[in-house]
Design an enzyme around this catalytic site. Structure first.
Site, PDB file in Angstrom:
ATOM      1  N   THR A 100       0.870  -1.184   0.000  1.00 46.52           N
ATOM      2  CA  THR A 100       0.000   0.000   0.000  1.00 46.52           C
ATOM      3  C   THR A 100       0.904   1.231   0.000  1.00 46.52           C
ATOM      4  O   THR A 100       1.023   1.908   1.015  1.00 46.52           O
ATOM      5  CB  THR A 100      -0.915   0.024   1.243  1.00 46.52           C
ATOM      6  OG1 THR A 100      -0.097  -0.177   2.414  1.00 46.52           O
ATOM      7  CG2 THR A 100      -1.962  -1.057   1.179  1.00 46.52           C
ATOM      8  N   THR A 136      -0.855  -2.772   5.446  1.00 50.07           N
ATOM      9  CA  THR A 136      -1.143  -1.583   6.251  1.00 50.07           C
ATOM     10  C   THR A 136      -2.107  -0.692   5.469  1.00 50.07           C
ATOM     11  O   THR A 136      -1.775  -0.221   4.383  1.00 50.07           O
ATOM     12  CB  THR A 136       0.166  -0.824   6.552  1.00 50.07           C
ATOM     13  OG1 THR A 136       1.062  -1.715   7.195  1.00 50.07           O
ATOM     14  CG2 THR A 136      -0.086   0.387   7.434  1.00 50.07           C
ATOM     15  N   PHE A 167       3.782  -6.630  12.110  1.00 48.08           N
ATOM     16  CA  PHE A 167       4.699  -5.667  12.718  1.00 48.08           C
ATOM     17  C   PHE A 167       6.163  -5.992  12.438  1.00 48.08           C
ATOM     18  O   PHE A 167       7.047  -5.538  13.154  1.00 48.08           O
ATOM     19  CB  PHE A 167       4.467  -5.601  14.234  1.00 48.08           C
ATOM     20  CG  PHE A 167       3.031  -5.309  14.597  1.00 48.08           C
ATOM     21  CD1 PHE A 167       2.534  -4.018  14.503  1.00 48.08           C
ATOM     22  CD2 PHE A 167       2.177  -6.324  15.006  1.00 48.08           C
ATOM     23  CE1 PHE A 167       1.205  -3.742  14.821  1.00 48.08           C
ATOM     24  CE2 PHE A 167       0.849  -6.056  15.333  1.00 48.08           C
ATOM     25  CZ  PHE A 167       0.364  -4.762  15.241  1.00 48.08           C
ATOM     26  N   LEU A 269      15.221   5.648  20.194  1.00 52.41           N
ATOM     27  CA  LEU A 269      15.630   6.949  20.715  1.00 52.41           C
ATOM     28  C   LEU A 269      17.038   7.271  20.191  1.00 52.41           C
ATOM     29  O   LEU A 269      17.756   8.047  20.788  1.00 52.41           O
ATOM     30  CB  LEU A 269      15.617   6.911  22.251  1.00 52.41           C
ATOM     31  CG  LEU A 269      15.349   8.223  22.973  1.00 52.41           C
ATOM     32  CD1 LEU A 269      13.986   8.792  22.627  1.00 52.41           C
ATOM     33  CD2 LEU A 269      15.476   8.038  24.488  1.00 52.41           C
ATOM     34  N   CYS A 279       7.778   2.134   5.124  1.00 48.44           N
ATOM     35  CA  CYS A 279       6.678   2.064   6.087  1.00 48.44           C
ATOM     36  C   CYS A 279       6.465   3.352   6.875  1.00 48.44           C
ATOM     37  O   CYS A 279       5.459   4.031   6.677  1.00 48.44           O
ATOM     38  CB  CYS A 279       6.920   0.896   7.039  1.00 48.44           C
ATOM     39  SG  CYS A 279       7.111  -0.671   6.168  1.00 48.44           S
ATOM     40  N   LYS A 282       5.523   6.785   4.907  1.00 49.38           N
ATOM     41  CA  LYS A 282       4.230   6.802   4.204  1.00 49.38           C
ATOM     42  C   LYS A 282       3.068   6.506   5.154  1.00 49.38           C
ATOM     43  O   LYS A 282       1.957   6.992   4.950  1.00 49.38           O
ATOM     44  CB  LYS A 282       4.234   5.853   2.993  1.00 49.38           C
ATOM     45  CG  LYS A 282       4.392   4.383   3.292  1.00 49.38           C
ATOM     46  CD  LYS A 282       3.148   3.574   2.985  1.00 49.38           C
ATOM     47  CE  LYS A 282       3.414   2.102   3.172  1.00 49.38           C
ATOM     48  NZ  LYS A 282       2.329   1.315   3.656  1.00 49.38           N
TER      49      LYS A 282
HETATM   50  C1  UGA Z   1       8.883  -0.507  10.758  1.00 51.45           C
HETATM   51  C2  UGA Z   1       8.378  -0.917  12.154  1.00 51.45           C
HETATM   52  O1  UGA Z   1       9.462  -0.880  13.085  1.00 51.45           O
HETATM   53  C3  UGA Z   1       7.793  -2.331  12.104  1.00 51.45           C
HETATM   54  O2  UGA Z   1       7.257  -2.666  13.368  1.00 51.45           O
HETATM   55  C4  UGA Z   1       6.677  -2.355  11.050  1.00 51.45           C
HETATM   56  O3  UGA Z   1       6.124  -3.647  10.932  1.00 51.45           O
HETATM   57  C5  UGA Z   1       7.247  -1.963   9.704  1.00 51.45           C
HETATM   58  O4  UGA Z   1       7.819  -0.630   9.805  1.00 51.45           O
HETATM   59  C6  UGA Z   1       6.130  -1.965   8.704  1.00 51.45           C
HETATM   60  O5  UGA Z   1       5.281  -1.071   8.758  1.00 51.45           O
HETATM   61  O6  UGA Z   1       6.024  -2.918   7.932  1.00 51.45           O
HETATM   62  P1  UGA Z   1      11.091  -1.032   9.337  1.00 51.45           P
HETATM   63  O7  UGA Z   1      10.552  -0.072   8.335  1.00 51.45           O
HETATM   64  O8  UGA Z   1      11.636  -2.347   8.893  1.00 51.45           O
HETATM   65  O9  UGA Z   1       9.955  -1.386  10.418  1.00 51.45           O
HETATM   66  O10 UGA Z   1      12.256  -0.265  10.077  1.00 51.45           O
HETATM   67  P2  UGA Z   1      12.539   0.303  11.541  1.00 51.45           P
HETATM   68  O11 UGA Z   1      13.456  -0.601  12.238  1.00 51.45           O
HETATM   69  O12 UGA Z   1      11.287   0.718  12.205  1.00 51.45           O
HETATM   70  O13 UGA Z   1      13.365   1.617  11.153  1.00 51.45           O
HETATM   71  C7  UGA Z   1      12.721   2.671  10.441  1.00 51.45           C
HETATM   72  C8  UGA Z   1      13.665   3.831  10.259  1.00 51.45           C
HETATM   73  O14 UGA Z   1      13.885   4.505  11.485  1.00 51.45           O
HETATM   74  C9  UGA Z   1      15.044   3.480   9.732  1.00 51.45           C
HETATM   75  O15 UGA Z   1      15.389   4.410   8.711  1.00 51.45           O
HETATM   76  C10 UGA Z   1      15.949   3.646  10.936  1.00 51.45           C
HETATM   77  O16 UGA Z   1      17.249   4.018  10.556  1.00 51.45           O
HETATM   78  C11 UGA Z   1      15.259   4.762  11.683  1.00 51.45           C
HETATM   79  N1  UGA Z   1      15.516   4.777  13.143  1.00 51.45           N
HETATM   80  C12 UGA Z   1      15.120   3.738  13.921  1.00 51.45           C
HETATM   81  C13 UGA Z   1      16.124   5.873  13.709  1.00 51.45           C
HETATM   82  O17 UGA Z   1      16.488   6.844  13.023  1.00 51.45           O
HETATM   83  N2  UGA Z   1      16.329   5.898  15.067  1.00 51.45           N
HETATM   84  C14 UGA Z   1      15.944   4.881  15.854  1.00 51.45           C
HETATM   85  O18 UGA Z   1      16.153   4.973  17.086  1.00 51.45           O
HETATM   86  C15 UGA Z   1      15.342   3.765  15.277  1.00 51.45           C
END
Ligand code: UGA
Length: 452
Positions: A100, A136, A167, A269, A279, A282
């Site tokens: 999506t 989603t 998730f 954090l 994800c 968007k």
């Molecule tokens: C995210 C959610 O964490 C999942 O629970 C969810 O299922 C998924 O989206 C989804 O909607 O399908 P993901 O996109 O794989 O998962 O990545 P994350 O680990 O959440 O990281 C997202 C972004 O945040 C990355 O660019 C990461 O570098 C950044 N980030 C993460 C930070 O800048 N600081 C942090 O402390 C943590």
């Protein structure tokens, strides 16, 4: 009450599963469920994708998944097809796992694939079945799809819809699927809940996974609410980084001090270049868009600020490189370390790293990118950038090295050795991944967001 669970076929054996959409989410779900003992049919309109999966090749980078695909194929419990008729005949439970994405020119989620997949499947549902949305979606989509299923399926109202948001995190997809921290079952009847419990029996038998049973709307909302919270947490600490920059304070020390308060916690954090990927960005936009449609826009207006803080981190990273380059990026050689939106992924959707690399290039810099696994994807979408085959190669002759994705191999680089290949020892650490003391001791000018 609907009779989905009472289908004689499902009372005597485990339900047979189809997984519609074999992208990141669907392929992982299909493979893991087959490994856990379920009979699974993966369905996709992309014949090349299903052929690669059937041949044992995972079309994206995900640690541990190729080994499990092999295991699942060897077990004989996993097959792939492009044929929705076969899917309808095979499955008792059909998981919808199509994408999506954000609609072009709008913040709304694009539901084209969800609607198309539901319609294609519905036409072949001629006996009781449970369709389970995992994608989603904006709240209210399940109600729309329920109507569509009842109108199009030969079995009519004997086809029921449930919502089971996913998730999983890229890079930890196997672990999150095999041992999720919770399962959410959005259902309209006890029989649908029973079918879902049967479909997830291997997970529930193995672990003490909490199951939250809700209505369809709540289940749809759980996902966007979770991702919005995570995005807000990241932007919160990055907003503190902006304040730190104005005061000379250090956001990494600030984050550490906050993290020891168990009510706050240290996860999500980590300050730096901020969030990207397919994800979080968007989802917060689509959530705000949908809430506004529903007259509740004010309640989530803050997500606009969460998004703005996140974008400002990208602009500020470009500024830091410009400052190190003496105020003008023209002709400056920049080594961009990282392209993926986060480590352990080859996903470059809304990747902060490539956004920054591209902005630097547009400002006149000569940018050379290196990423351990996302090079093919980056080359395809950003052909205007240069690419090197190693971190050292990208840094060769560089005036500024900018770390944009915190891969372990970048953290482990010896600043002394790297100092020998660059033109100037100047580094911007966009992810707080390097040790400033060690880098400064090796003669580097070290700059990072939110740090003096
Ligand atoms: C995210 C959610 O964490 C999942 O629970 C969810 O299922 C998924 O989206 C989804 O909607 O399908 P993901 O996109 O794989 O998962 O990545 P994350 O680990 O959440 O990281 C997202 C972004 O945040 C990355 O660019 C990461 O570098 C950044 N980030 C993460 C930070 O800048 N600081 C942090 O402390 C943590």
């Amino acid at each position: 009450m609907l009779q989905t669970a009472a289908d004689p076929a499902t009372t005597t054996r485990s339900p047979r599963l189809t997984v519609i959409g074999t992208g990141y989410l669907g392929a992982t779900h299909a493979i893991c469920m087959a490994v856990l003992g379920m009979e699974v049919l993966g369905v996709d309109v992309d014949a090349e994708k299903t052929a690669r999966l059937a041949a044992g090749e995972v079309p994206f980078f995900e640690p541990g998944l190729p080994e499990l695909l092999r295991k699942a194929l060897d077990s004989g419990r996993l097959r792939f097809t492009t044929d929705f008729e076969e899917a309808g005949a095979f499955g008792d439970v059909h998981f919808l796992c199509v994408g999506t994405p954000q609609t072009k020119g709008s913040d709304a989620a694009d539901l084209t694939y969800v609607r198309a997949a539901t319609a294609a499947l519905a036409r072949h549902l001629d006996r009781p079945a449970l369709v389970v949305g995992k994608s989603t979606v904006p709240v209210g989509t399940a109600a729309e799809l329920t109507e569509m299923l009842h109108a199009l399926a030969p079995a009519g109202t004997q086809v029921e819809l449930a919502w089971n948001p996913e998730f999983l995190r890229e890079g930890f997809a196997v672990e999150d699927t095999m041992n999720p921290d919770r399962l959410v079952f959005g259902v309209s009847s006890p029989s649908a809940e029973a079918v879902l419990r049967a479909a997830f029996a291997p997970v529930l038998d193995m672990h003490d996974t909490p199951v939250v049973v809700t209505d369809l709307e709540t289940a749809e909302l759980v996902k966007v609410a979770a991702n919005s919270f995570l995005a807000t947490k990241i932007s919160y600490i990055n907003a503190m980084a902006e304040v730190c920059e104005a005061t000379g304070a250090d956001v990494t020390a600030l984050a550490k001090a906050l993290s020891y308060d168990s009510r706050i916690g240290g996860k999500f954090l980590r300050p730096g270049l901020g969030f990207g990927g397919g994800c979080l960005p968007k989802d917060i936009r689509a959530f705000r868009h949908r809430a506004t449609e529903l007259g509740a826009g004010q309640a989530v207006a803050f997500l606009g600020e969460v998004d703005a803080i996140n974008r400002r981190r990208r602009a500020r990273t470009v500024d830091l490189v410009r400052e190190l380059a003496g105020g003008d990026l023209s002709g400056v050689r920049v080594a961009a370390w990282g392209a993926a939106f986060k480590p352990d992924s080859d996903d470059i959707r809304d990747a902060p790293a490539l956004d920054v690399a591209d902005a630097l290039q547009r400002a006149g810099a000569h940018v050379t990118v290196y990423d351990p696994v996302a090079m093919d994807n980056a080359r395809r979408d950003y052909p205007q950038l240069r690419y090197a085959t190693s971190a050292m190669g990208a840094a060769s002759g560089a005036d500024v090295v900018v770390l944009l994705t915190e891969w372990t191999q970048f953290r482990e680089v010896d600043p002394q050795l790297l100092g020998k290949v660059v033109r100037q020892r100047q580094v911007v650490d966009g992810r707080h991944a390097l040790d400033p003391v060690a880098w400064r001791a090796a003669g580097w000018t070290y700059r990072a967001l939110g740090r003096p």
